[in-house]
Write a protein that holds these residues in place. Structure first.
Motif, PDB file in Angstrom:
ATOM      1  N   VAL A  39       0.823  -1.196   0.000  1.00 35.29           N
ATOM      2  CA  VAL A  39       0.000   0.000   0.000  1.00 35.29           C
ATOM      3  C   VAL A  39       0.870   1.264   0.000  1.00 35.29           C
ATOM      4  CG1 VAL A  39      -0.387   0.364   2.483  1.00 35.29           C
ATOM      5  CG2 VAL A  39      -2.204   0.867   0.880  1.00 35.29           C
ATOM      6  N   ILE A  40       2.049   1.222   0.591  1.00 31.46           N
ATOM      7  CA  ILE A  40       2.948   2.381   0.520  1.00 31.46           C
ATOM      8  C   ILE A  40       3.465   2.561  -0.908  1.00 31.46           C
ATOM      9  CG2 ILE A  40       5.200   3.248   1.272  1.00 31.46           C
ATOM     10  CD1 ILE A  40       4.515   2.119   4.060  1.00 31.46           C
ATOM     11  N   ALA A  41       3.800   1.464  -1.579  1.00 31.22           N
ATOM     12  CA  ALA A  41       4.236   1.551  -2.979  1.00 31.22           C
ATOM     13  C   ALA A  41       3.107   2.064  -3.872  1.00 31.22           C
ATOM     14  CB  ALA A  41       4.725   0.191  -3.464  1.00 31.22           C
ATOM     15  N   VAL A  42       1.887   1.604  -3.623  1.00 33.10           N
ATOM     16  CA  VAL A  42       0.733   2.077  -4.402  1.00 33.10           C
ATOM     17  C   VAL A  42       0.495   3.557  -4.123  1.00 33.10           C
ATOM     18  CG1 VAL A  42      -1.768   1.856  -4.676  1.00 33.10           C
ATOM     19  CG2 VAL A  42      -0.353  -0.178  -4.614  1.00 33.10           C
ATOM     20  N   ALA A  43       0.685   3.987  -2.881  1.00 33.35           N
ATOM     21  CA  ALA A  43       0.525   5.404  -2.551  1.00 33.35           C
ATOM     22  C   ALA A  43       1.561   6.256  -3.278  1.00 33.35           C
ATOM     23  CB  ALA A  43       0.620   5.611  -1.045  1.00 33.35           C
ATOM     24  N   LEU A  44       2.766   5.733  -3.427  1.00 33.83           N
ATOM     25  CA  LEU A  44       3.788   6.449  -4.198  1.00 33.83           C
ATOM     26  C   LEU A  44       3.393   6.563  -5.671  1.00 33.83           C
ATOM     27  CD1 LEU A  44       7.050   5.016  -2.648  1.00 33.83           C
ATOM     28  CD2 LEU A  44       6.258   7.379  -2.545  1.00 33.83           C
ATOM     29  N   VAL A  45       2.901   5.475  -6.224  1.00 37.94           N
ATOM     30  CA  VAL A  45       2.437   5.494  -7.617  1.00 37.94           C
ATOM     31  C   VAL A  45       1.264   6.466  -7.761  1.00 37.94           C
ATOM     32  CG1 VAL A  45       1.350   4.116  -9.445  1.00 37.94           C
ATOM     33  CG2 VAL A  45       3.244   3.169  -8.122  1.00 37.94           C
ATOM     34  N   PHE A  46       0.336   6.433  -6.809  1.00 36.00           N
ATOM     35  CA  PHE A  46      -0.821   7.326  -6.825  1.00 36.00           C
ATOM     36  C   PHE A  46      -0.379   8.787  -6.744  1.00 36.00           C
ATOM     37  CE2 PHE A  46      -4.630   9.160  -4.606  1.00 36.00           C
ATOM     38  CZ  PHE A  46      -5.534   8.954  -5.626  1.00 36.00           C
ATOM     39  N   GLY A  47       0.625   9.056  -5.921  1.00 33.03           N
ATOM     40  CA  GLY A  47       1.143  10.418  -5.806  1.00 33.03           C
ATOM     41  C   GLY A  47       1.783  10.903  -7.091  1.00 33.03           C
ATOM     42  N   VAL A  48       2.535  10.032  -7.739  1.00 28.04           N
ATOM     43  CA  VAL A  48       3.170  10.400  -9.007  1.00 28.04           C
ATOM     44  C   VAL A  48       2.114  10.631 -10.085  1.00 28.04           C
ATOM     45  CG1 VAL A  48       4.662   9.532 -10.863  1.00 28.04           C
ATOM     46  CG2 VAL A  48       5.366   9.306  -8.481  1.00 28.04           C
ATOM     47  N   VAL A  49       1.109   9.782 -10.133  1.00 28.28           N
ATOM     48  CA  VAL A  49       0.023   9.950 -11.110  1.00 28.28           C
ATOM     49  C   VAL A  49      -0.697  11.278 -10.874  1.00 28.28           C
ATOM     50  CG1 VAL A  49      -2.253   9.074 -11.753  1.00 28.28           C
ATOM     51  CG2 VAL A  49      -0.331   7.523 -11.631  1.00 28.28           C
ATOM     52  N   ASN A  50      -0.993  11.575  -9.624  1.00 27.94           N
ATOM     53  CA  ASN A  50      -1.683  12.832  -9.320  1.00 27.94           C
ATOM     54  C   ASN A  50      -0.798  14.048  -9.574  1.00 27.94           C
ATOM     55  OD1 ASN A  50      -4.232  11.931  -8.633  1.00 27.94           O
ATOM     56  ND2 ASN A  50      -3.627  11.500  -6.530  1.00 27.94           N
ATOM     57  N   TRP A  51       0.504  13.882  -9.443  1.00 23.53           N
ATOM     58  CA  TRP A  51       1.419  14.996  -9.657  1.00 23.53           C
ATOM     59  C   TRP A  51       1.668  15.262 -11.142  1.00 23.53           C
ATOM     60  CZ3 TRP A  51       6.905  14.756 -10.906  1.00 23.53           C
ATOM     61  CH2 TRP A  51       7.538  15.998 -10.820  1.00 23.53           C
ATOM     62  N   LEU A  52       1.790  14.197 -11.936  1.00 22.75           N
ATOM     63  CA  LEU A  52       2.128  14.356 -13.347  1.00 22.75           C
ATOM     64  C   LEU A  52       0.920  14.446 -14.275  1.00 22.75           C
ATOM     65  CD1 LEU A  52       5.120  11.899 -13.891  1.00 22.75           C
ATOM     66  CD2 LEU A  52       5.152  14.376 -13.977  1.00 22.75           C
ATOM     67  N   ILE A  53      -0.028  13.559 -14.109  1.00 20.39           N
ATOM     68  CA  ILE A  53      -1.082  13.400 -15.113  1.00 20.39           C
ATOM     69  C   ILE A  53      -2.348  14.184 -14.777  1.00 20.39           C
ATOM     70  CG2 ILE A  53      -2.540  11.671 -16.249  1.00 20.39           C
ATOM     71  CD1 ILE A  53      -0.141   9.764 -15.897  1.00 20.39           C
ATOM     72  N   LYS A  54      -2.694  14.261 -13.500  1.00 24.01           N
ATOM     73  CA  LYS A  54      -3.942  14.904 -13.111  1.00 24.01           C
ATOM     74  C   LYS A  54      -4.034  16.372 -13.554  1.00 24.01           C
ATOM     75  CE  LYS A  54      -7.021  15.357  -9.178  1.00 24.01           C
ATOM     76  NZ  LYS A  54      -7.192  15.044  -7.756  1.00 24.01           N
ATOM     77  N   PRO A  55      -2.973  17.183 -13.448  1.00 20.19           N
ATOM     78  CA  PRO A  55      -3.099  18.568 -13.927  1.00 20.19           C
ATOM     79  C   PRO A  55      -3.385  18.670 -15.421  1.00 20.19           C
ATOM     80  CG  PRO A  55      -1.180  18.354 -12.518  1.00 20.19           C
ATOM     81  CD  PRO A  55      -1.696  16.973 -12.756  1.00 20.19           C
ATOM     82  N   VAL A  56      -2.809  17.779 -16.212  1.00 19.96           N
ATOM     83  CA  VAL A  56      -3.057  17.794 -17.660  1.00 19.96           C
ATOM     84  C   VAL A  56      -4.510  17.428 -17.947  1.00 19.96           C
ATOM     85  CG1 VAL A  56      -2.389  16.738 -19.860  1.00 19.96           C
ATOM     86  CG2 VAL A  56      -0.650  17.259 -18.145  1.00 19.96           C
ATOM     87  N   VAL A  57      -5.014  16.398 -17.267  1.00 22.56           N
ATOM     88  CA  VAL A  57      -6.412  15.990 -17.459  1.00 22.56           C
ATOM     89  C   VAL A  57      -7.352  17.100 -17.016  1.00 22.56           C
ATOM     90  CG1 VAL A  57      -8.160  14.334 -16.714  1.00 22.56           C
ATOM     91  CG2 VAL A  57      -5.880  13.534 -17.282  1.00 22.56           C
ATOM     92  N   LYS A  58      -7.040  17.748 -15.913  1.00 24.86           N
ATOM     93  CA  LYS A  58      -7.892  18.839 -15.432  1.00 24.86           C
ATOM     94  C   LYS A  58      -7.894  20.020 -16.414  1.00 24.86           C
ATOM     95  CE  LYS A  58      -8.342  19.554 -10.888  1.00 24.86           C
ATOM     96  NZ  LYS A  58      -7.927  19.888  -9.517  1.00 24.86           N
ATOM     97  N   LEU A  59      -6.737  20.289 -17.017  1.00 22.81           N
ATOM     98  CA  LEU A  59      -6.657  21.384 -17.979  1.00 22.81           C
ATOM     99  C   LEU A  59      -7.523  21.105 -19.203  1.00 22.81           C
ATOM    100  CD1 LEU A  59      -5.303  24.061 -18.836  1.00 22.81           C
ATOM    101  CD2 LEU A  59      -3.565  22.654 -19.954  1.00 22.81           C
ATOM    102  N   PHE A  60      -7.432  19.886 -19.735  1.00 28.61           N
ATOM    103  CA  PHE A  60      -8.202  19.556 -20.928  1.00 28.61           C
ATOM    104  C   PHE A  60      -9.692  19.386 -20.648  1.00 28.61           C
ATOM    105  CE2 PHE A  60      -4.031  18.022 -22.669  1.00 28.61           C
ATOM    106  CZ  PHE A  60      -3.946  19.007 -23.641  1.00 28.61           C
ATOM    107  N   SER A  61     -10.048  19.101 -19.404  1.00 26.01           N
ATOM    108  CA  SER A  61     -11.461  18.940 -19.075  1.00 26.01           C
ATOM    109  C   SER A  61     -12.023  20.143 -18.326  1.00 26.01           C
ATOM    110  CB  SER A  61     -11.658  17.666 -18.260  1.00 26.01           C
ATOM    111  OG  SER A  61     -10.938  17.751 -17.046  1.00 26.01           O
ATOM    112  N   LEU A  62     -11.361  21.270 -18.436  1.00 25.60           N
ATOM    113  CA  LEU A  62     -11.809  22.484 -17.748  1.00 25.60           C
ATOM    114  C   LEU A  62     -13.253  22.881 -18.065  1.00 25.60           C
ATOM    115  CD1 LEU A  62     -10.883  24.673 -15.782  1.00 25.60           C
ATOM    116  CD2 LEU A  62     -10.117  26.000 -17.753  1.00 25.60           C
ATOM    117  N   PRO A  63     -13.711  22.786 -19.316  1.00 28.86           N
ATOM    118  CA  PRO A  63     -15.122  23.111 -19.563  1.00 28.86           C
ATOM    119  C   PRO A  63     -16.092  22.202 -18.796  1.00 28.86           C
ATOM    120  CG  PRO A  63     -13.908  23.085 -21.621  1.00 28.86           C
ATOM    121  CD  PRO A  63     -12.983  22.568 -20.565  1.00 28.86           C
ATOM    122  N   LEU A  64     -15.732  20.930 -18.614  1.00 25.67           N
ATOM    123  CA  LEU A  64     -16.605  20.034 -17.849  1.00 25.67           C
ATOM    124  C   LEU A  64     -16.612  20.392 -16.367  1.00 25.67           C
ATOM    125  CD1 LEU A  64     -15.823  16.630 -19.552  1.00 25.67           C
ATOM    126  CD2 LEU A  64     -17.934  17.931 -19.663  1.00 25.67           C
TER     127      LEU A  64
END
Length: 124
Positions: A39-64
């Motif tokens: 679960v600590i390793a998964v939390a690290l992966v989750f943190g990296v995903v939220n740090w790298l990918i989530k801002p890009v997805v939020k930017l492209f889905s801003l109208p939604l």
């Protein structure tokens, strides 16, 4: 550095609670030590995903986000949890999210638990 460790441990606890409550989220391990490391390793992966990918997805889905008054955040969080599950599978971590609805409920639980723990464990 201290904030990163605390945030990772908060995410790990939140993911563990979500795996405990939601039937479609599984965290497999032989004993509690193996589950803890997983679960600590998964939390690290989750943190990296939220740090790298989530801002890009939020930017492209801003109208939604504007159209749904921010409720689309839950869908984005569910997609990030599904992506974490996929990456965990590729990294041979024993963490799996079955479907979108499990990811949606899991993301809601992770958000609530991490918010509560962040309030309880202030960075100071």
């Amino acid at each position: 550095m201290k904030g990163f460790v605390i945030k990772t441990l908060i995410n790990a606890a939140a993911i563990w609670v979500a795996a405990w409550i939601v039937t479609g989220i599984t965290l497999v391990g032989d004993d509690w030590q193996h589950k803890s490391l997983t679960v600590i390793a998964v939390a690290l992966v989750f943190g990296v995903v939220n740090w790298l990918i989530k801002p890009v997805v939020k930017l492209f889905s801003l109208p939604l986000f504007v159209l749904t008054l921010g409720l689309f955040t839950f869908v984005v969080n569910a997609l990030m949890l599904l992506l974490t599950s996929w990456l965990s599978d590729k990294l041979d971590l024993n963490f799996e999210v079955d479907d979108f609805w499990s990811a949606l409920f899991g993301a809601l639980i992770i958000s609530l638990v991490s918010w509560g723990l962040s309030l309880a464990l202030d960075d100071d």
